[in-house]
Design a protein around this motif. Structure first.
Motif, PDB file in Angstrom:
ATOM      1  N   ALA A  11      12.989  19.664 -39.165  1.00 46.43           N
ATOM      2  CA  ALA A  11      12.859  19.815 -40.613  1.00 46.43           C
ATOM      3  C   ALA A  11      11.449  20.295 -40.980  1.00 46.43           C
ATOM      4  CB  ALA A  11      13.160  18.490 -41.310  1.00 46.43           C
ATOM      5  N   THR A  14      14.660  12.760 -36.103  1.00 44.20           N
ATOM      6  CA  THR A  14      15.406  13.697 -36.944  1.00 44.20           C
ATOM      7  C   THR A  14      14.512  14.522 -37.873  1.00 44.20           C
ATOM      8  OG1 THR A  14      15.773  11.924 -38.539  1.00 44.20           O
ATOM      9  CG2 THR A  14      17.518  12.314 -36.912  1.00 44.20           C
ATOM     10  N   GLU A  19      14.962  18.354 -44.444  1.00 50.11           N
ATOM     11  CA  GLU A  19      14.153  19.506 -44.866  1.00 50.11           C
ATOM     12  C   GLU A  19      14.368  19.802 -46.353  1.00 50.11           C
ATOM     13  OE1 GLU A  19      14.737  23.006 -42.459  1.00 50.11           O
ATOM     14  OE2 GLU A  19      13.677  24.287 -43.889  1.00 50.11           O
ATOM     15  N   HIS A  20      15.616  19.678 -46.790  1.00 52.80           N
ATOM     16  CA  HIS A  20      15.948  19.948 -48.193  1.00 52.80           C
ATOM     17  C   HIS A  20      15.220  18.976 -49.129  1.00 52.80           C
ATOM     18  CE1 HIS A  20      18.457  20.585 -51.772  1.00 52.80           C
ATOM     19  NE2 HIS A  20      18.846  21.714 -51.217  1.00 52.80           N
ATOM     20  N   GLY A  48      22.182   7.806 -45.239  1.00 55.75           N
ATOM     21  CA  GLY A  48      21.673   8.639 -44.160  1.00 55.75           C
ATOM     22  C   GLY A  48      21.979  10.097 -44.404  1.00 55.75           C
ATOM     23  N   ILE A  49      21.095  10.960 -43.889  1.00 56.55           N
ATOM     24  CA  ILE A  49      21.260  12.405 -44.045  1.00 56.55           C
ATOM     25  C   ILE A  49      20.945  13.084 -42.717  1.00 56.55           C
ATOM     26  CG2 ILE A  49      20.763  12.457 -46.527  1.00 56.55           C
ATOM     27  CD1 ILE A  49      17.885  13.178 -45.911  1.00 56.55           C
ATOM     28  N   GLY A  50      21.403  14.327 -42.579  1.00 52.10           N
ATOM     29  CA  GLY A  50      21.091  15.111 -41.388  1.00 52.10           C
ATOM     30  C   GLY A  50      19.743  15.798 -41.538  1.00 52.10           C
ATOM     31  N   THR A  51      19.339  16.485 -40.484  1.00 51.66           N
ATOM     32  CA  THR A  51      18.004  17.101 -40.474  1.00 51.66           C
ATOM     33  C   THR A  51      17.867  18.236 -41.503  1.00 51.66           C
ATOM     34  OG1 THR A  51      17.649  16.442 -38.192  1.00 51.66           O
ATOM     35  CG2 THR A  51      16.355  18.297 -38.989  1.00 51.66           C
ATOM     36  N   SER A  52      18.943  19.004 -41.722  1.00 50.26           N
ATOM     37  CA  SER A  52      18.870  20.058 -42.757  1.00 50.26           C
ATOM     38  C   SER A  52      18.582  19.435 -44.114  1.00 50.26           C
ATOM     39  CB  SER A  52      20.188  20.836 -42.832  1.00 50.26           C
ATOM     40  OG  SER A  52      20.402  21.563 -41.660  1.00 50.26           O
ATOM     41  N   GLU A  53      19.179  18.261 -44.356  1.00 46.33           N
ATOM     42  CA  GLU A  53      18.939  17.588 -45.628  1.00 46.33           C
ATOM     43  C   GLU A  53      17.552  16.946 -45.668  1.00 46.33           C
ATOM     44  OE1 GLU A  53      23.148  16.603 -47.626  1.00 46.33           O
ATOM     45  OE2 GLU A  53      22.610  15.228 -46.027  1.00 46.33           O
ATOM     46  N   GLY A  74      16.762  10.373 -42.294  1.00 46.31           N
ATOM     47  CA  GLY A  74      17.602  11.030 -41.303  1.00 46.31           C
ATOM     48  C   GLY A  74      18.106  10.028 -40.297  1.00 46.31           C
ATOM     49  N   ASP A  75      18.876   9.069 -40.791  1.00 43.44           N
ATOM     50  CA  ASP A  75      19.390   7.995 -39.949  1.00 43.44           C
ATOM     51  C   ASP A  75      20.524   7.320 -40.712  1.00 43.44           C
ATOM     52  OD1 ASP A  75      18.233   6.110 -37.454  1.00 43.44           O
ATOM     53  OD2 ASP A  75      19.529   5.109 -38.898  1.00 43.44           O
ATOM     54  N   SER A  76      21.654   7.163 -40.047  1.00 44.32           N
ATOM     55  CA  SER A  76      22.841   6.663 -40.759  1.00 44.32           C
ATOM     56  C   SER A  76      22.682   5.238 -41.268  1.00 44.32           C
ATOM     57  CB  SER A  76      24.060   6.758 -39.847  1.00 44.32           C
ATOM     58  OG  SER A  76      23.858   5.989 -38.687  1.00 44.32           O
TER      59      SER A  76
END
Lengths: 468, 211
Positions: free
Chosen positions: A40, A36, A151-152, A144-149, A128-130
């Motif tokens: 990013a 993930t 990068e954020h 967990g966060i997504g890939t946009s996060e 980037g993992d739930s």
């Protein structure tokens, strides 16, 4: 005002807040893996940005890595590219620590974080993992966060988010012998459903949780996400401190004393009010086995495959019919009559030393049943593997007919070569029994490590408490 | 990110609860290091009869004609109508990437899993929550009227039939709405507060030197 543990962790990380309650939350620890993160880092590069705080990043390759023949490298060229992309990104952007493929400390990101003391009480931990919820066992706010996060967080060290509601899952009594925290959390998910915790941060409390080891608490927090909650939490106590003390990245000396004093406050105040409370009686639980394609589709090993005819809610009934068709199960079949083809002991849910000890205790002096094509044990990290070998667990497993593998995520999600073939049925210590999760057409039953080992020996599900 | 203002599109119904992100985009496609190209593998295991792997020519694969996305009447759909707890499971942002790449611009369901819901906003994909009874009505209308379309107006926060005969309001966080309407980059917005972050960080590291 009395505060929950979640309130305390949230309050101590808010940088600023918008009028609608959207906050900028400061992130202390950023765990990174190969699946993930590439997009990013690419985004960072395209925007000409640099990581805000390199010292917050701890990285490893785990999802794609093979669990055997390490001397041959990664055979799948697409997997290899992803792992090499992480190598290159860490080289370019840096990290506090990186445990690449083949490093003796490499392993599943949620196993090595706590193992290295990179996860500490009071931190905010993201990945980037739930299953980042695992780290909440240390009274860290972890999700967990997504890939946009991803990068954020790399670019700003913060996340934009709203505070969740709080839920207390109070587990009263003591777990009976042979019943584990995996069974307890599966029972909780069975009770509240896979969306029961959506919008909540769950704190696990009560006598049964206080009595659990840190490994067992990690198993529970790991599966908070399977109840819909991004975060699971357990308050700090002596066990927490004992586990953290002496780890590579844990503080020492005067800093430890200061940290310990702060960490001891990381419990919910006695009169704190939760938005929701769920009570479960741990003392009456039996080992659990899932029968369907969602973790909420779970029953006791003493139970039977349920009958959709008896379900009144039509959407739920349709789900059950579809799940039983996929799983190849007939209603009212006793769970102990369900035969298996493969066994997987591993994953960020159950691959720590205590899990391997529990499985080995069942396997000792016994043989894997003939109908079981493959029974594999995948330690959570290189250090877990080393510890297990020092205790002779690998020999117990091998003598019983289990394969002893190298660490990684392996057949929990089957991104590497470890997978189920269509129609194969597996007793698995992982966290998700979704359609195709362990391989297209594969049929997953979630159980504890002891129950998985018992199923391997019997060739079908069996109550580990009655295995002679 | 593309701004989202008003969107009118064909609706496709996916009538099952707890659709997980493993179903939305299976794991073998997560090996990509790109953000695009996931559309042909959206719902791969339900959509095709064979087993999909990265690099295959998807146009030549056998389609599962029983899967709703393959029905001729739903070709070109850009609004996905779903059931409760849509997007549960893993945090993979490949799920909203695949939905967007396929052509979806909005989702309508009674509820979503948290991480997936959050990931949608980061990609200009609007996940609308309606009441269970409203979703039931839309499932019935989608089945009853071939070519059933809806118009979504984010500014007014409404979902309506094209003739305006049926209209439902929906809720959305003001800050998320603002970012979607204007297609704003979250990182750019956050970096406007760089001074506040630096000040917070300096104090936090001083108070917690072990970090």
């Amino acid at each position: 005002m009395a505060r929950t543990l979640y309130d305390k962790l949230w309050d101590s990380h808010v940088v600023r807040e918008e009028p609608d309650g959207t906050a900028l939350l400061y992130i202390d620890r950023h765990l990174v893996h190969e699946v993930t993160s590439p997009q990013a880092y690419e985004g960072l590069k395209l925007a000409g940005r640099k990581p805000w705080r390199v010292a917050s990043v701890v990285a490893t390759a785990d999802h794609n890595t093979p669990t055997k023949d390490w001397d041959k490298g990664i055979a799948d060229p697409i997997s290899r590219t992803q792992v090499e992309t992480l190598d290159a990104n860490i080289r370019e952007f840096g990290a506090k620590a990186y445990f690449p493929f083949l490093d003796r400390r490499q392993g599943i990101v949620h196993v090595i974080g706590p193992e290295q003391g990179a996860t500490l009480p009071g931190m905010t931990v993201v990945c980037g993992d739930s299953h980042t919820s695992t780290h909440g066992a240390f009274a860290a706010l972890a999700f967990g966060i997504g890939t946009s996060e991803v990068e954020h967080v790399l670019a700003t060290q913060c996340l934009m988010m709203k505070k969740a509601r709080s839920m207390l899952v109070r587990c009263d009594g003591r777990l009976p012998a042979g019943v584990t925290s995996k069974d307890l959390v599966l029972a909780v998910i069975g009770k509240i459903g896979t969306a029961g915790g959506t919008g909540y941060a769950i704190e696990f409390g009560g006598d049964a949780v206080r009595a659990l080891s840190m490994e067992a608490r990690m198993t529970m927090c790991n599966m908070a996400i399977e109840a819909g909650a991004r975060s699971g939490l357990v308050g700090v106590d002596e066990r927490t401190l004992d586990y953290v003390r002496g780890r590579t990245f844990a503080p020492t000396g005067e800093r430890w004393d200061r940290a310990e004093a702060q960490w001891r406050t990381l419990v919910s105040d006695p009169d704190a009010v939760f938005d929701a409370t769920v009570v479960i009686d741990a003392a009456t639980l039996a080992p659990q086995v899932t029968w369907g394609t969602s973790p909420e589709m779970v029953t006791s090993v003493e139970g039977c495959v349920p009958d959709p005819e008896k379900e009144r809610d039509s959407t739920r009934r349709d789900d059950m019919v579809r799940a039983l068709a996929y799983m190849g199960l007939v209603p009212n079949t006793p769970m102990t009559a369900v035969h298996i083809d493969k066994v997987f002991i591993g994953s960020c849910t159950n691959s720590r030393i205590e899990d391997l000890r529990a499985a080995a205790a069942v396997a000792r002096g016994r043989r894997v049943a003939r109908n079981v094509k493959l029974a594999m044990v995948v330690p959570g990290s290189g250090l877990v593997k080393k510890q297990a070998e020092a205790e002779g667990l690998d020999a117990i497993f091998r003598d019983a007919g289990f394969e002893w593998r190298e660490p990684g995520c392996s057949m929990c999600l089957a991104m590497n070569d470890d997978r189920l073939e269509p129609g194969e049925r597996c007793a698995s210590t992982s966290n998700r029994n979704f359609e195709g999760r362990q391989g297209a057409g594969g049929r997953t039953h979630l159980v504890s490590p002891a129950m998985a080992a018992a199923a391997a020996i019997a060739g079908h599900f069996v109550d580990v408490r009655r295995l002679h | 990110m593309q701004p989202f203002r008003v969107h009118t599109g064909l609706v496709v119904p996916l009538d099952r609860a707890n659709v997980d992100t493993d179903a939305i985009i299976p794991k073998q496609f997560l090996k990509s290091i790109k953000r695009s190209g996931f559309g042909p593998n959206l719902f791969d295991e339900w959509r095709y009869l064979d087993h999909g792997e990265p690099g295959m020519n998807n146009a030549k694969r056998p389609l599962n004609v029983d899967f709703v996305l393959n029905a001729p009447r739903y070709q070109g759909a850009s609004i996905l109508l779903a059931r409760r707890n849509f997007g549960c499971g893993s945090s993979r942002e490949h799920a909203p990437w695949a939905l967007y790449d396929y052509g979806f611009r909005a989702l309508i369901a009674p509820s979503y899993a948290d991480i997936f819901h959050n990931n949608c906003y980061k990609n200009g994909l609007l996940p609308i929550v309606l009441q269970e009874s409203e979703v039931d009505r839309l499932f019935a209308d989608t089945a009853a009227f071939p070519g059933f379309k809806l118009t979504i107006d984010l500014e007014r926060q409404t979902v309506a039939t094209v003739d305006g005969a049926l209209a439902y309001g929906f809720a959305i966080d003001p800050s998320r709405k603002h970012r979607l309407l204007n297609g704003l980059d979250d990182i750019g917005l956050t970096l406007q507060h760089a001074e506040a972050i630096r000040a917070f960080e300096a104090k936090r590291l001083a108070d917690n030197p072990w970090l």
